[in-house]
Scaffold this active site. Structure first.
Site, PDB file in Angstrom:
ATOM      1  N   VAL A   1      28.458  -9.614  22.822  1.00  0.00           N
ATOM      2  CA  VAL A   1      27.450  -8.566  22.783  1.00  0.00           C
ATOM      3  C   VAL A   1      27.950  -7.449  21.890  1.00  0.00           C
ATOM      4  O   VAL A   1      29.081  -6.985  22.045  1.00  0.00           O
ATOM      5  CB  VAL A   1      27.151  -8.030  24.191  1.00  0.00           C
ATOM      6  CG1 VAL A   1      26.025  -6.996  24.143  1.00  0.00           C
ATOM      7  CG2 VAL A   1      26.785  -9.165  25.137  1.00  0.00           C
TER       8      VAL A   1
ATOM      9  N   LYS B   1      22.943  -9.607  22.136  1.00  0.00           N
ATOM     10  CA  LYS B   1      23.809 -10.692  22.569  1.00  0.00           C
ATOM     11  C   LYS B   1      23.625 -11.867  21.620  1.00  0.00           C
ATOM     12  O   LYS B   1      22.520 -12.368  21.431  1.00  0.00           O
ATOM     13  CB  LYS B   1      23.510 -11.117  24.004  1.00  0.00           C
ATOM     14  CG  LYS B   1      24.530 -12.140  24.526  1.00  0.00           C
ATOM     15  CD  LYS B   1      24.540 -12.190  26.036  1.00  0.00           C
ATOM     16  CE  LYS B   1      25.722 -13.002  26.533  1.00  0.00           C
ATOM     17  NZ  LYS B   1      25.843 -12.995  28.008  1.00  0.00           N
TER      18      LYS B   1
ATOM     19  N   ASP C   1      22.602  -9.793  42.236  1.00  0.00           N
ATOM     20  CA  ASP C   1      23.924  -9.305  41.856  1.00  0.00           C
ATOM     21  C   ASP C   1      23.899  -7.789  41.641  1.00  0.00           C
ATOM     22  O   ASP C   1      24.410  -7.276  40.651  1.00  0.00           O
ATOM     23  CB  ASP C   1      24.407 -10.015  40.591  1.00  0.00           C
ATOM     24  CG  ASP C   1      25.933 -10.014  40.469  1.00  0.00           C
ATOM     25  OD1 ASP C   1      26.606  -9.756  41.487  1.00  0.00           O
ATOM     26  OD2 ASP C   1      26.444 -10.266  39.374  1.00  0.00           O
TER      27      ASP C   1
END
Length: 478
Positions: free
Chosen positions: A218, A233, A324
């Site tokens: 990235v 990315k 997450d």
């Protein structure tokens, strides 16, 4: 240990020679685990699992909560197997994806991988080192290989029955293959949904890289049209085993637009073998820097929780779970803006290896993720509660523990202890209580938490700017 193997002979005829017998396929194992009534020890575990348990857990832990131990080891080994496959990991999922993952975990229990002794797990920094347990008074030595006799059909003392009996497969002469979408079809679809503009004319690449991983790097670039910086990315398509996952992610992200999400901007196919995914750039860095280097006021914690909850509520309203949520995946702007990131494409710009040891990051994980009970959208709410503890104490519970022990402690203890609990305001205590209910039915939804009184004391987001600057100076990121 009662292990049954089902071999399937795979024969095929080579044009230049006689028929040959291929390697066995569909190798299956039946795992039967019991708790010995006399010794209190678990019996019937694969040898590799015995070694992990023998080094990481005391006798008391093995005897007092064997159910949590089995869940932790089972989930850990499955997750490590998935990590080894080097596939793009999807943080945003649907409840259907969770059902498929649960089925995959059960299939893993029957696979040869569940029984392989992978010594690297014992030496890998993601597991542990012997020094970590020098001062543990009742640490067990590594369990030696042990042979087990025939085990009773049922398990004693409430230990979950892990017997996964497979129906006998027919003997096939030719190996069958599941239908897979061809790379050519995926490439064609990517070309259709990606911009046909030349990215080298639209973006000027800087020398600043934000991170690198198995799927690519990235870097920071400048949008020459909009005159603003972006994060790009660069994914090497030749290294992606599951290209259809990338295609699916882009299709999902194109439709996600929210002020509290790091938004997808555009995708480009570069020379047909590299995929550029362009995302918003947050110049303040991850919330992790702020929580580890500065002390946040309750009003600032409320402000961050309010912004993250809006992102979670948006995802949940669209049938999506992030899975997450943690300070590493909350990025800040220098103006104090707060955005949730990491959907498989975004930069992971944190340098603490321990926090990135395992798929799904166990320290923020809800108990039902490990035990596979009532697993749904509210896992994000639990993770938000753990992130609130991060903002209070500077790190999540169990961070100094290896991931496997952390999984066990989460499954066994449920809600963690908070050392400074009595110093917190009643409204913050109530907010954390609503997030960290082990009973999923009692845990608040994102929509309900957005009306919680604690969020009414939130300070202006601009008050985060001095903390961001201070953390950058300490970490020499200025």
């Amino acid at each position: 240990m009662n292990i049954s193997r089902i071999f399937r002979r795979n024969t095929h005829k080579d044009d230049n020679g006689p028929s040959v017998i291929g390697h066995p396929t569909n190798v299956m194992h039946d795992i039967h685990v019991i708790k010995n009534k006399e010794t209190g020890q678990l019996e019937g575990l694969p040898l590799a699992w015995q070694r992990q348990i023998g080094n990481l857990f005391t006798k008391a832990e093995q005897n007092n909560n064997p159910d949590a131990l089995i869940h932790a080891v089972k989930y850990y080994n499955y997750s490590m197997k998935k990590k080894e496959e080097v596939e793009p990991y999807k943080h945003i999922v649907t409840e259907r994806d969770i059902d498929e993952e649960s089925e995959a975990i059960n299939l893993f229990m029957n696979s040869d991988d569940a029984h392989q002794s992978r010594e690297c797990l014992l030496n890998d920094p993601i597991s542990f080192s012997e020094e970590h347990f020098v001062n543990r008074p009742d640490t067990l030595p590594t369990l030696p290989p042990k042979k087990f006799g025939k085990l009773p059909p049922n398990l004693a003392n409430g230990v979950e029955d892990l017997s996964l009996l497979a129906e006998e497969s027919p003997i096939l002469r030719r190996k069958t293959q599941d239908y897979e979408v061809s790379d050519a079809s995926i490439l064609s679809e990517l070309k259709r949904i990606c911009s046909d503009e030349d990215p080298y004319e639209r973006y000027s690449r800087s020398n600043k890289d934000l991170g690198a991983g198995a799927s690519g790097i990235v870097f920071v670039a400048t949008d020459l049209v909009l005159k603003q910086q972006v994060a790009i990315k660069d994914i090497d398509m030749s290294k992606q085993q599951r290209k259809e996952l990338l295609l699916g992610e882009i299709k999902i992200l194109r439709d996600f637009k929210h002020k509290n999400l790091v938004n997808f901007l555009e995708a480009y196919l570069v020379y047909d073998d590299h995929l550029w995914v362009v995302m918003e750039l947050l110049d303040g860095g991850p919330l992790t820097d702020v929580v580890t280097e500065t002390v946040m006021k309750e009003g600032q914690i409320a402000a961050v929780c309010h912004e993250v909850l809006q992102a979670i509520n948006y995802l949940h309203s669209r049938g999506t779970i992030h899975r997450d949520i943690k300070s590493d995946n909350v990025l800040l702007g220098m103006d104090g803006s707060v955005k949730v990131t990491d959907f498989g494409f975004c930069a992971n710009i944190v340098g603490d290896e321990q926090r990135q040891t395992m798929v799904g990051t166990p320290y923020w994980m809800a108990p039902e993720v490990v035990t596979r009970k009532q697993y749904g959208k509210k896992v994000d709410i639990w993770s938000l509660g753990i992130m609130a503890i991060e903002m209070i104490e500077g790190e999540p519970p169990y961070l100094k523990e290896p991931p496997l022990r952390a999984l066990y402690l989460i499954a066994a203890n449920g809600r963690p202890q908070i050392s400074g609990w009595k110093k917190l305001s009643l409204t913050l205590q109530s907010f954390i209580d609503d997030c960290l209910q082990v009973d999923v039915n009692k845990r608040a939804s994102a929509e309900k938490l957005l009306r919680h009184p604690f969020l009414q004391v939130r300070m202006e987001l601009s008050t985060l700017t001095p903390l961001i600057k201070a953390a950058k100076k300490i970490l020499q990121k200025i």
